[in-house]
Enzyme design. Structure first.
Site, mmCIF file in Angstrom:
data_model
loop_
_atom_site.group_PDB
_atom_site.id
_atom_site.type_symbol
_atom_site.label_atom_id
_atom_site.label_comp_id
_atom_site.label_asym_id
_atom_site.label_seq_id
_atom_site.Cartn_x
_atom_site.Cartn_y
_atom_site.Cartn_z
ATOM 1 N N LYS A 194 0.877 -1.175 0.000
ATOM 2 C CA LYS A 194 0.000 0.000 0.000
ATOM 3 C C LYS A 194 0.907 1.215 0.000
ATOM 4 O O LYS A 194 1.429 1.628 1.029
ATOM 5 C CB LYS A 194 -0.929 0.046 1.209
ATOM 6 C CG LYS A 194 -2.042 1.067 0.958
ATOM 7 C CD LYS A 194 -2.541 1.784 2.172
ATOM 8 C CE LYS A 194 -1.682 2.903 2.654
ATOM 9 N NZ LYS A 194 -1.531 4.066 1.724
ATOM 10 N N GLY A 247 6.864 5.420 7.801
ATOM 11 C CA GLY A 247 5.997 6.595 7.897
ATOM 12 C C GLY A 247 6.196 7.269 9.240
ATOM 13 O O GLY A 247 7.238 7.115 9.892
ATOM 14 N N SER A 248 5.192 7.994 9.673
ATOM 15 C CA SER A 248 5.323 8.792 10.891
ATOM 16 C C SER A 248 5.242 7.911 12.143
ATOM 17 O O SER A 248 4.647 6.829 12.124
ATOM 18 C CB SER A 248 4.211 9.834 10.934
ATOM 19 O OG SER A 248 2.961 9.179 10.966
ATOM 20 N N THR A 249 5.786 8.425 13.216
ATOM 21 C CA THR A 249 5.759 7.696 14.491
ATOM 22 C C THR A 249 4.327 7.521 14.976
ATOM 23 O O THR A 249 3.940 6.455 15.468
ATOM 24 C CB THR A 249 6.618 8.445 15.529
ATOM 25 O OG1 THR A 249 7.975 8.395 15.073
ATOM 26 C CG2 THR A 249 6.519 7.834 16.910
ATOM 27 N N GLY A 252 2.814 4.754 13.022
ATOM 28 C CA GLY A 252 3.532 3.522 13.380
ATOM 29 C C GLY A 252 3.029 2.927 14.683
ATOM 30 O O GLY A 252 2.863 1.708 14.815
ATOM 31 N N GLU A 269 9.763 1.780 10.447
ATOM 32 C CA GLU A 269 10.753 2.817 10.100
ATOM 33 C C GLU A 269 10.043 4.147 10.232
ATOM 34 O O GLU A 269 9.233 4.502 9.375
ATOM 35 C CB GLU A 269 11.233 2.626 8.655
ATOM 36 C CG GLU A 269 11.971 1.332 8.384
ATOM 37 C CD GLU A 269 13.385 1.336 8.930
ATOM 38 O OE1 GLU A 269 13.811 2.367 9.490
ATOM 39 O OE2 GLU A 269 14.053 0.305 8.809
ATOM 40 N N CYS A 303 13.512 11.498 6.308
ATOM 41 C CA CYS A 303 13.353 11.082 7.707
ATOM 42 C C CYS A 303 14.613 11.353 8.521
ATOM 43 O O CYS A 303 14.550 11.641 9.699
ATOM 44 C CB CYS A 303 13.005 9.603 7.750
ATOM 45 S SG CYS A 303 14.141 8.591 6.799
ATOM 46 N N GLU A 401 9.456 16.751 14.885
ATOM 47 C CA GLU A 401 9.845 16.605 13.480
ATOM 48 C C GLU A 401 9.005 17.573 12.646
ATOM 49 O O GLU A 401 7.780 17.479 12.637
ATOM 50 C CB GLU A 401 9.598 15.166 13.016
ATOM 51 C CG GLU A 401 10.015 14.933 11.582
ATOM 52 C CD GLU A 401 9.697 13.524 11.087
ATOM 53 O OE1 GLU A 401 8.587 13.028 11.343
ATOM 54 O OE2 GLU A 401 10.576 12.929 10.430
HETATM 55 P P1 NAD Z 1 2.301 8.902 7.349
HETATM 56 O O1 NAD Z 1 2.591 8.167 8.603
HETATM 57 O O2 NAD Z 1 1.237 9.942 7.367
HETATM 58 O O3 NAD Z 1 1.878 7.870 6.199
HETATM 59 C C1 NAD Z 1 2.699 6.787 5.855
HETATM 60 C C2 NAD Z 1 1.857 5.712 5.207
HETATM 61 O O4 NAD Z 1 0.972 5.192 6.196
HETATM 62 C C3 NAD Z 1 0.993 6.193 4.052
HETATM 63 O O5 NAD Z 1 0.965 5.185 3.059
HETATM 64 C C4 NAD Z 1 -0.372 6.353 4.706
HETATM 65 O O6 NAD Z 1 -1.450 6.208 3.802
HETATM 66 C C5 NAD Z 1 -0.354 5.205 5.697
HETATM 67 N N1 NAD Z 1 -1.265 5.355 6.830
HETATM 68 C C6 NAD Z 1 -1.738 6.488 7.396
HETATM 69 N N2 NAD Z 1 -2.573 6.183 8.417
HETATM 70 C C7 NAD Z 1 -2.621 4.840 8.493
HETATM 71 C C8 NAD Z 1 -3.307 3.920 9.348
HETATM 72 N N3 NAD Z 1 -4.126 4.329 10.319
HETATM 73 N N4 NAD Z 1 -3.115 2.587 9.152
HETATM 74 C C9 NAD Z 1 -2.300 2.136 8.175
HETATM 75 N N5 NAD Z 1 -1.635 2.963 7.335
HETATM 76 C C10 NAD Z 1 -1.784 4.297 7.495
HETATM 77 O O7 NAD Z 1 3.696 9.493 6.839
HETATM 78 P P2 NAD Z 1 4.021 10.378 5.543
HETATM 79 O O8 NAD Z 1 3.517 11.764 5.732
HETATM 80 O O9 NAD Z 1 3.626 9.644 4.319
HETATM 81 O O10 NAD Z 1 5.625 10.381 5.574
HETATM 82 C C11 NAD Z 1 6.351 11.215 6.414
HETATM 83 C C12 NAD Z 1 6.817 10.473 7.651
HETATM 84 O O11 NAD Z 1 7.500 9.273 7.271
HETATM 85 C C13 NAD Z 1 7.823 11.268 8.448
HETATM 86 O O12 NAD Z 1 7.564 11.117 9.815
HETATM 87 C C14 NAD Z 1 9.162 10.617 8.092
HETATM 88 O O13 NAD Z 1 10.173 10.779 9.045
HETATM 89 C C15 NAD Z 1 8.756 9.184 7.942
HETATM 90 N N6 NAD Z 1 9.717 8.424 7.128
HETATM 91 C C16 NAD Z 1 10.532 7.523 7.754
HETATM 92 C C17 NAD Z 1 11.494 6.825 7.023
HETATM 93 C C18 NAD Z 1 12.421 5.835 7.692
HETATM 94 O O14 NAD Z 1 13.048 5.043 6.983
HETATM 95 N N7 NAD Z 1 12.534 5.841 9.006
HETATM 96 C C19 NAD Z 1 11.603 7.041 5.644
HETATM 97 C C20 NAD Z 1 10.731 7.951 5.028
HETATM 98 C C21 NAD Z 1 9.793 8.644 5.787
#
Ligand code: NAD
Length: 498
Positions: A194, A247-249, A252, A269, A303, A401
């Site tokens: 996804k 994605g975001s903490t 996560g 991550e 990130c 962040e």
């Molecule tokens: P986000 O957490 O908003 O979304 C990430 C993904 O999760 C998207 O595909 C989103 O549709 C999905 N998502 C959102 N809510 C969900 C839920 N309730 N259940 C399941 N999936 C859900 O993050 P973003 O805005 O896309 O990306 C930015 C964040 O990602 C920043 O915090 C950044 O630091 C982090 N990031 C981390 C790494 C790493 O390797 N540590 C790499 C890239 C980005």
């Protein structure tokens, strides 16, 4: 919103942008069950440039069913020998190289990147990740265990966990596809990805190319959709044995809670607020160039951006001045235009969020150094590269962040003091130090609590080196041999000789 086709893109990219909205399930481009469509916007112009189907729970169920069939005993994929799996992975890496310029254009248009960085970092590294993992299927071995029972033979076998789910952030669409899919396939698993609803284009295309090149249907399925619907449907689907999330903490944490109900394996991550420490004895030219490069690349939407800069008091003012000058030198514009090295933020919501952080920091007493001017009359989501000085450790802009081109700069006096301050806070993704003293290097790197520590540099990654976080930056690792563990079960086989 009307659809605009950018004029200066290659014919293949134009074709991809014009494709009818679709998902990719069981080796075929299909429209979503609900018929809902996602708008894909070029962040540098604010115009809609393409559409993708928006997956919901019913589409996720179809994708998982396809991945289960592809993983069934005696399926074409399960009959691939380890060598053939490796060849397939290598071929996917080659496909990325064959379409490198086109993938770079797609990443610019979809994610607001800059062409040169998209080509030399995102696309290049994605191909290398597939080439690196192509070497693994023939090297996944069990062991013979020296148990203390006479006449009994024990060995371990390593087996693929089965169907895996991947959920990715919007900021590295192609690269994160590679980080998740390559190790899963190397282990022999099948995948439902996804990808972010913001940036679905490159993942859909690469899955299609891989299937055309001989990957059996159902091994990679791509279902762009919103998190609360498609994302949660994937996390909670009982057919998914392992979930890898970037994605975001905040999200996560929710995924970890949902996955716990089924004792599902999870790799997280997550976000970061990485501390970057410049000692007085550092090569300041290198430290300023490396810190500015690491921070402002992809407009700070990485990130591991070095967004919390600690500078020794003796050189603090000089570094702030030089960093502000580096921010002023950036050329802001559309990432497909010649000479541009700094692009927009992903969307209006993120632009408003970043502006809010800077306004509140100024209100709380920060000195704001704004960098290069924005392009005139733009409808894109640009934010000027920004240096915030005169801040304190307890301020919001230092703790949270921001995920934009904003670096905070704080003075320090002693090595132990700065290591302690660097470790404060929720995150532990990356950290860095700049010094010419090997003793300082040893002493401080040992103290830093982060998954990656850079010394006299910032931002390199490699498919062979593990990447991941400490603390609330997540757990588990992407890349390197360690990442494979998440996709493999270990079975101990006891043979009692008669
Ligand atoms: P986000 O957490 O908003 O979304 C990430 C993904 O999760 C998207 O595909 C989103 O549709 C999905 N998502 C959102 N809510 C969900 C839920 N309730 N259940 C399941 N999936 C859900 O993050 P973003 O805005 O896309 O990306 C930015 C964040 O990602 C920043 O915090 C950044 O630091 C982090 N990031 C981390 C790494 C790493 O390797 N540590 C790499 C890239 C980005």
């Amino acid at each position: 919103m009307t659809m605009t086709t950018p004029s200066h893109v290659s014919p293949r990219v134009r074709e991809r942008l014009a494709a009818p909205p679709h998902l990719f399930i069981d080796g075929t481009a299909v429209s979503g069950v609900s018929g809902e469509v996602l708008s894909v916007t070029d962040p540098a112009t604010g115009s809609r440039i393409a559409t993708a189907a928006c997956a919901g729970p019913a589409d996720v169920a179809l994708a998982v069913a396809a991945a289960e069939r592809a993983f069934a005993d005696d399926s074409p994929w399960r009959r691939f020998s380890p060598l053939d799996r490796g060849r397939m992975l290598y071929r996917i890496g080659e496909l990325i190289y064959e379409h490198a310029d086109e993938f770079a254009e797609l990443e610019v248009l979809d994610a607001g990147k800059v062409r040169q960085a998209a080509r030399t970092i995102d696309v290049e590294f994605a191909a290398r990740v597939f080439h690196y993992f192509a070497g693994w299927p023939t090297k996944i071995e069990g062991a013979t265990i020296p148990v203390s029972h006479p006449g009994i033979h024990v060995r371990t076998e390593r087996e693929p966990v089965g169907v895996t789910g991947a959920i990715t952030a919007w900021n590295f669409p192609l690269l994160l596809f590679a980080w998740k899919v390559a190790p899963a396939l190397a282990a022999g698993c099948t995948v439902v990805l996804k990808c972010s609803e913001e940036t679905p284009l490159s993942a859909l295309w690469l899955a299609e190319l891989a299937t055309e090149a001989g990957l059996p249907p159902g091994v990679i399925n791509v279902v762009p959709g919103r998190g609360p619907e498609a994302g949660e449907a994937l996390v909670t689907h009982p057919g998914v044995r392992k979930l890898s999330f970037t994605g975001s903490t905040q999200v996560g944490k929710r995924i970890a809670r949902l996955a716990a109900d089924q004792v599902k394996r999870v790799t997280l991550e997550l976000g970061g607020k990485s501390a970057n420490i410049v000692f007085a004895d550092a090569d300041l030219d290198a430290a300023v160039a490396g810190s500015a490069g690491g921070m402002f690349w992809h407009s700070g939407q990485t990130c591991s951006a070095p967004s919390r800069l600690y500078v020794h008091r003796d050189v603090h003012d000089e570094v702030v001045e030089r960093l502000a000058a580096a921010a002023a030198d950036l050329r802001i514009g559309h990432g497909l235009d010649e000479g541009v090295d700094f692009g927009p933020l992903v969307n209006e919501r993120q632009l408003d969020r970043v502006r809010g952080y800077v306004e509140r920091a100024a209100h709380d007493g920060a000195t704001v150094h704004q960098g290069a001017e924005l392009p005139e009359n733009t409808a894109g989501f640009f934010h000027r590269p920004t240096v915030l000085a005169g801040v304190r450790d307890d301020m919001e802009c230092v703790r949270e962040e921001i995920f934009g081109p904003v670096v905070v700069v704080l003075p320090f006096s002693e090595a132990d003091e700065v290591a302690h301050r660097a470790n404060a806070g929720d995150y532990g993704l990356a950290a860095g130090i700049w010094t010419s003293d090997v003793n300082t290097e040893h002493r401080v790197t040992r103290k830093l609590r982060a998954g990656t520590v850079y010394v006299n540099g910032w931002g390199l990654t490699d498919p062979a080196a593990p990447f991941g976080g400490f603390a609330q930056s997540g757990y588990g690792r992407d890349l390197g041999p360690e990442s494979l563990d998440g996709y493999l079960e270990t079975k101990a086989v006891w043979t009692m000789h008669g």
